[in-house]
Design a protein around this motif. Structure first.
Motif, mmCIF file in Angstrom:
data_model
loop_
_atom_site.group_PDB
_atom_site.id
_atom_site.type_symbol
_atom_site.label_atom_id
_atom_site.label_comp_id
_atom_site.label_asym_id
_atom_site.label_seq_id
_atom_site.Cartn_x
_atom_site.Cartn_y
_atom_site.Cartn_z
ATOM 1 N N ARG A 69 0.861 -1.186 0.000
ATOM 2 C CA ARG A 69 0.000 0.000 0.000
ATOM 3 C C ARG A 69 0.894 1.232 0.000
ATOM 4 N NH1 ARG A 69 -4.955 -2.399 1.593
ATOM 5 N NH2 ARG A 69 -4.653 -4.607 1.040
ATOM 6 N N LEU A 70 0.313 2.416 -0.061
ATOM 7 C CA LEU A 70 1.124 3.632 -0.140
ATOM 8 C C LEU A 70 2.202 3.624 0.938
ATOM 9 C CD1 LEU A 70 -1.206 6.681 -0.891
ATOM 10 C CD2 LEU A 70 0.619 5.758 -2.313
ATOM 11 N N PRO A 71 3.455 3.881 0.547
ATOM 12 C CA PRO A 71 4.552 3.831 1.531
ATOM 13 C C PRO A 71 4.481 4.979 2.527
ATOM 14 C CG PRO A 71 5.352 4.607 -0.598
ATOM 15 C CD PRO A 71 3.920 4.182 -0.806
ATOM 16 N N ARG A 129 14.119 3.277 -16.726
ATOM 17 C CA ARG A 129 15.320 3.224 -17.556
ATOM 18 C C ARG A 129 16.055 4.555 -17.594
ATOM 19 N NH1 ARG A 129 12.652 -0.170 -22.609
ATOM 20 N NH2 ARG A 129 12.726 -2.228 -21.621
ATOM 21 N N SER A 130 15.334 5.637 -17.362
ATOM 22 C CA SER A 130 15.979 6.950 -17.356
ATOM 23 C C SER A 130 16.504 7.330 -15.973
ATOM 24 C CB SER A 130 14.989 8.013 -17.842
ATOM 25 O OG SER A 130 13.887 8.120 -16.960
ATOM 26 N N GLY A 131 16.494 6.371 -15.053
ATOM 27 C CA GLY A 131 17.057 6.608 -13.726
ATOM 28 C C GLY A 131 16.058 6.972 -12.655
ATOM 29 N N GLY A 132 14.754 6.927 -12.955
ATOM 30 C CA GLY A 132 13.740 7.288 -11.979
ATOM 31 C C GLY A 132 13.391 6.137 -11.056
ATOM 32 N N ARG A 133 12.915 6.477 -9.862
ATOM 33 C CA ARG A 133 12.457 5.488 -8.892
ATOM 34 C C ARG A 133 10.950 5.375 -8.975
ATOM 35 N NH1 ARG A 133 13.995 5.859 -2.884
ATOM 36 N NH2 ARG A 133 12.789 3.933 -3.031
ATOM 37 N N ILE A 134 10.455 4.146 -9.037
ATOM 38 C CA ILE A 134 9.026 3.920 -9.215
ATOM 39 C C ILE A 134 8.481 3.077 -8.068
ATOM 40 C CG2 ILE A 134 9.285 4.071 -11.719
ATOM 41 C CD1 ILE A 134 8.958 1.054 -11.864
ATOM 42 N N TRP A 135 7.172 3.180 -7.876
ATOM 43 C CA TRP A 135 6.486 2.405 -6.835
ATOM 44 C C TRP A 135 5.098 2.062 -7.325
ATOM 45 C CZ3 TRP A 135 2.017 2.450 -4.099
ATOM 46 C CH2 TRP A 135 1.960 1.636 -2.961
ATOM 47 N N LEU A 136 4.644 0.834 -7.006
ATOM 48 C CA LEU A 136 3.327 0.348 -7.414
ATOM 49 C C LEU A 136 2.701 -0.425 -6.270
ATOM 50 C CD1 LEU A 136 1.102 -0.397 -9.513
ATOM 51 C CD2 LEU A 136 2.565 -2.313 -10.208
ATOM 52 N N GLY A 137 1.430 -0.164 -6.003
ATOM 53 C CA GLY A 137 0.738 -0.899 -4.947
ATOM 54 C C GLY A 137 -0.766 -0.885 -5.162
ATOM 55 N N LEU A 138 -1.461 -1.519 -4.241
ATOM 56 C CA LEU A 138 -2.913 -1.578 -4.277
ATOM 57 C C LEU A 138 -3.500 -0.332 -3.630
ATOM 58 C CD1 LEU A 138 -3.435 -5.308 -3.247
ATOM 59 C CD2 LEU A 138 -3.721 -4.332 -5.532
ATOM 60 N N ALA A 139 -4.615 0.115 -4.177
ATOM 61 C CA ALA A 139 -5.240 1.348 -3.686
ATOM 62 C C ALA A 139 -6.248 1.048 -2.584
ATOM 63 C CB ALA A 139 -5.928 2.081 -4.829
ATOM 64 N N GLU A 140 -6.374 1.995 -1.681
ATOM 65 C CA GLU A 140 -7.405 1.947 -0.658
ATOM 66 C C GLU A 140 -8.412 3.079 -0.837
ATOM 67 O OE1 GLU A 140 -4.727 2.099 2.712
ATOM 68 O OE2 GLU A 140 -5.227 0.016 3.188
#
Length: 390
Positions: free
Chosen positions: A31-33, A245-256
């Protein structure tokens, strides 16, 4: 042992690996960090691509207009060639509900090589960048947000130093077919792109959920999106890959606090949702299609068949291996069913649901070779001859 028993043992071995070696994809705790309130809240532009969404907007757009965001925010709705008065409905809702300022733009038909949604995002982002927002919230026209959704997304991105924060919206479940198919859709997606793997710093796995993507504008410019992925049918995964690929940090999770309001009441509606892009996910490769069919058969269809064969054919080894594989399969599905507040009994039906997805995938390939490609709301996208992804 019999041939059926050996095949069932292979399925059980595959489930042992999936249970422990595939990023614990079945656990629904992403979930959202961690996030903290900010002293200064950055400017945000919400970009909403919309094609023939007059029916969805009354249930979704007011939730964006009513966002309780401490900083400056605006909404840019891109009316992508709608024929149902989408733009007029959006303006009427803004006048009725007030809230965040809304602009509506109509970019015209996509240029060759562009998919419709990315063409709409291109124009929406260009218009939004006139005010130099630090973040862009890319959200679909059928997505409803809780009042503090934008605030929490921005706080998570800022606190964690993330360039892209995406939430898999909780899809609507009201009919029997939706109960059978929808939770499995998210379950299979997380199996293909384990959220834990996506969220690890330096990870090679990249994915996003297109219904809700908060993107740092600087990261979008650095990755050259949406131009570099203009051909993509599965635009959310391609976007995440480009940012990573361009050096960015990504995050994915389930929504509440993010929900889809789009109904899929009939099996035919769900079938079109899956089949329109399933073969594109396989890169239009007959080899990958064959591997997918064999893999789904071994992992999801063999266990119940082996259990029945073991009981009816007096083959204890086949029965035990098939039954145990089926039990592990059902157990991994339970957390997703709990997330969607559905009965645990649906876990037993996962092999049947997997069979439906297998048939949808094969149908997606058949439609492609019939020249229909990926189709959505009157547009058909054939396989690009050469793309940056390939």
């Amino acid at each position: 042992m019999s041939a059926v028993a050996w095949i069932a043992l292979g399925s059980l071995t595959a489930w042992g690996w999936l249970l422990l070696g595939q990023g614990f994809f079945w656990v629904t705790d992403q979930r959202l960090p961690h996030r903290e309130d900010l002293a200064v809240w950055p400017d945000v532009a919400v970009v909403v691509p919309a094609r023939d969404e007059a029916g969805s907007l009354p249930a979704s757009l007011p939730s964006l207009l009513a966002q309780d965001y401490p900083g400056r925010a605006e909404i840019v709705l891109v009316d992508d060639g709608s024929t149902d008065g989408t733009g007029e409905v959006a303006l009427a809702l803004a006048e009725r509900y007030g809230g965040l300022p809304l602009r509506v733009v109509s970019p015209g038909e996509p240029e060759p090589g562009w998919t419709g949604k990315l063409w709409a995002l291109r124009h929406g982002i260009a218009l939004a960048r006139e005010h130099e927002p630090e973040y862009l919230l890319l959200t679909d026209a059928d997505i409803a947000h809780a009042p503090d959704s934008l605030r929490e997304l921005v706080a998570s991105a800022r606190t964690g130093g993330l360039d892209l924060v995406s939430q898999m919206a909780r899809l609507r479940i009201a009919t029997g077919w939706e109960r059978l198919v929808v939770p499995a859709f998210v379950y299979f997606f997380s199996q293909l792109y384990p959220f834990r793997w996506v969220n690890r710093p330096g990870a090679r796995t990249a994915a996003a959920a297109g219904g809700c993507v908060l993107l740092r504008t600087e990261a979008a410019v650095r990755a050259g999106v949406p131009g570099t992925i203009r051909h993509a049918v599965i635009d959310d995964v391609s976007l995440a890959r480009a940012v990573q690929r361009s050096g960015g940090r990504i995050w994915l999770g389930l929504a509440e606090k993010v929900d889809s309001v789009r109904p899929y009441p009939r099996l035919a509606d769900l079938w079109r949702m899956v089949s329109r892009s399933a073969y594109a996910q396989l890169l239009h490769s007959p080899l990958l299609l064959t591997g997918t069919v064999v893999g789904l058969t071994l992992v999801y269809l063999v266990p119940p068949v082996a259990l029945c064969a073991g009981i009816l054919g007096h083959d204890p080894a086949a029965g035990w291996a098939g039954g145990l594989a089926w039990a592990v399969m059902a157990a991994t599905y339970l957390p997703m069913l709990r997330y969607y507040r559905q009965t645990p009994l649906l876990a037993v039906l996962l092999p049947f649901t997997a069979l439906l997805y297998l048939l949808m995938t094969v149908d997606s390939a058949v439609q492609h070779y019939r020249g229909r490609g990926a189709a959505w709301k009157g547009r058909t996208y054939a396989r690009p001859s050469a793309t940056p992804e390939s």
